[in-house]
Write a protein that holds these residues in place. Sequence first.
Motif, PDB file in Angstrom:
ATOM      1  N   MET A 199      17.351  -7.049  32.070  1.00 13.33           N
ATOM      2  CA  MET A 199      17.049  -6.852  30.656  1.00 13.33           C
ATOM      3  C   MET A 199      15.584  -6.471  30.398  1.00 13.33           C
ATOM      4  O   MET A 199      15.161  -6.402  29.263  1.00 13.33           O
ATOM      5  CB  MET A 199      17.355  -8.141  29.877  1.00 13.33           C
ATOM      6  CG  MET A 199      18.813  -8.514  29.864  1.00 13.33           C
ATOM      7  SD  MET A 199      19.833  -7.342  28.931  1.00 13.33           S
ATOM      8  CE  MET A 199      20.662  -6.505  30.289  1.00 13.33           C
ATOM      9  N   ASP A 200      14.803  -6.228  31.452  1.00  5.30           N
ATOM     10  CA  ASP A 200      13.390  -5.916  31.250  1.00  5.30           C
ATOM     11  C   ASP A 200      13.207  -4.457  30.862  1.00  5.30           C
ATOM     12  O   ASP A 200      14.098  -3.616  31.040  1.00  5.30           O
ATOM     13  CB  ASP A 200      12.596  -6.223  32.519  1.00  5.30           C
ATOM     14  CG  ASP A 200      13.105  -5.407  33.697  1.00  5.30           C
ATOM     15  OD1 ASP A 200      12.533  -4.332  33.968  1.00  5.30           O
ATOM     16  OD2 ASP A 200      14.102  -5.832  34.323  1.00  5.30           O
ATOM     17  N   GLN A 246      22.814  -8.148  24.028  1.00  3.11           N
ATOM     18  CA  GLN A 246      21.823  -9.196  24.232  1.00  3.11           C
ATOM     19  C   GLN A 246      20.574  -8.888  23.404  1.00  3.11           C
ATOM     20  O   GLN A 246      20.081  -7.761  23.397  1.00  3.11           O
ATOM     21  CB  GLN A 246      21.451  -9.308  25.711  1.00  3.11           C
ATOM     22  CG  GLN A 246      22.620  -9.696  26.609  1.00  3.11           C
ATOM     23  CD  GLN A 246      23.347  -8.496  27.169  1.00  3.11           C
ATOM     24  OE1 GLN A 246      23.245  -7.387  26.635  1.00  3.11           O
ATOM     25  NE2 GLN A 246      24.087  -8.699  28.235  1.00  3.11           N
ATOM     26  N   GLN A 301      17.514  -9.648  23.829  1.00  6.99           N
ATOM     27  CA  GLN A 301      16.368  -9.207  24.625  1.00  6.99           C
ATOM     28  C   GLN A 301      16.432  -7.708  24.871  1.00  6.99           C
ATOM     29  O   GLN A 301      15.434  -6.997  24.740  1.00  6.99           O
ATOM     30  CB  GLN A 301      16.324  -9.954  25.952  1.00  6.99           C
ATOM     31  CG  GLN A 301      15.136  -9.563  26.832  1.00  6.99           C
ATOM     32  CD  GLN A 301      15.160 -10.267  28.186  1.00  6.99           C
ATOM     33  OE1 GLN A 301      16.002 -11.134  28.434  1.00  6.99           O
ATOM     34  NE2 GLN A 301      14.244  -9.911  29.059  1.00  6.99           N
ATOM     35  N   GLU A 339      13.802  -4.746  23.526  1.00  4.81           N
ATOM     36  CA  GLU A 339      13.116  -3.797  24.399  1.00  4.81           C
ATOM     37  C   GLU A 339      13.428  -2.358  23.983  1.00  4.81           C
ATOM     38  O   GLU A 339      12.542  -1.491  23.954  1.00  4.81           O
ATOM     39  CB  GLU A 339      13.531  -4.015  25.856  1.00  4.81           C
ATOM     40  CG  GLU A 339      13.096  -5.348  26.451  1.00  4.81           C
ATOM     41  CD  GLU A 339      11.587  -5.438  26.645  1.00  4.81           C
ATOM     42  OE1 GLU A 339      10.889  -4.406  26.469  1.00  4.81           O
ATOM     43  OE2 GLU A 339      11.097  -6.532  26.961  1.00  4.81           O
ATOM     44  N   GLY A 345      20.841 -15.945  22.966  1.00  6.06           N
ATOM     45  CA  GLY A 345      20.312 -14.605  23.189  1.00  6.06           C
ATOM     46  C   GLY A 345      21.312 -13.478  22.972  1.00  6.06           C
ATOM     47  O   GLY A 345      20.952 -12.316  23.099  1.00  6.06           O
TER      48      GLY A 345
END
Length: 334
Positions: A97-98, A123, A125, A129, A184
Amino acid sequence: MRDVARRAGVSHQTVSRVLNGHPSLRAETRDRVLAAMDELSFRPNRAARALVTSRSTTIGVLVGKGFEYGPAASLQAIDSAAREAGYAVDVAHLDAMDAGSIRSALDRLLAHGVDGLVILAPQMQALGEIGRLSISLPFVTVHSPRAQGDHRLSMDQSGGAALATRHLLELGHRRIVHVAGPDGWFETEARVRGYCGEMEAWGCDPELQLSGDWTAESGYRAGLALAKDRGVTAVFSSNDQMALGLLHAFREAGRRVPEDVSVVGFDDVPEAAHYWPPLTTVRQDFPELGRRCVARLLALIGEARAGTDADPAGTPQDVVPELVVRASTAKAPA
């Protein structure tokens, strides 16, 4: 194409018009060309056409990590709707998920020359992003917060949770526990809101078990803990897989469903009608979501090509789920 033209006894330009769906052709001419294509096993070369038209007729889909039933069913619906519209689908799955993983997946889709993007990463996150990236192509997000605005399409997750909770309240239950999904996730937060809002509207205190991770095993663990509290007469599970684990745990603990405790799920997975007892749940219309998603994206692609900010598709509306009542719910015990 020239081989097809010779076989059908038409010009090369006529074959091109058939491929592009030109409305001026006679039906018999179109049928003759299509028959020649079948005889020769002709398949249009998308790469070659993209070089000529600057259009790949391909939609890129960015899929978040994990493959739970909801996202999987949404992807299948999007793929079916895209094919009906004459588009292919190119899928990129996220390994993490980065920002780096998300950018790498997006870069791969962009390198393939997709005409637009569908972001299927519920999600929070991942959505955060993606929101920080500059996406130049038309795109829509699926199962995302209202902050995504006109790019967003979703099921009415809160409304579906309210339906499930209201059903139990109307059966006379007042101690209704909600086994939520993992933190999340957009669906987790939306379903918690719907459950809490309906409980409070009826003057009841919400009771949350925030320990689920969408799996039957996590539902089973929650069920073993809940079975010890004889005051709990109903459970609303945030998905059907966790509800399956709840049914197992209650049976193991000697709590009868629905005589002692009622259970409602969410999703209406194909197996839900064959749980024991058959599961009352909230059905999501994934085919309709896929159709709206593709229609919205194609409208945005058309706007971009026309160089206009007009909105022919209108503001997208959430797809409304429905309650499916089966044998896992009954009136609250006296």
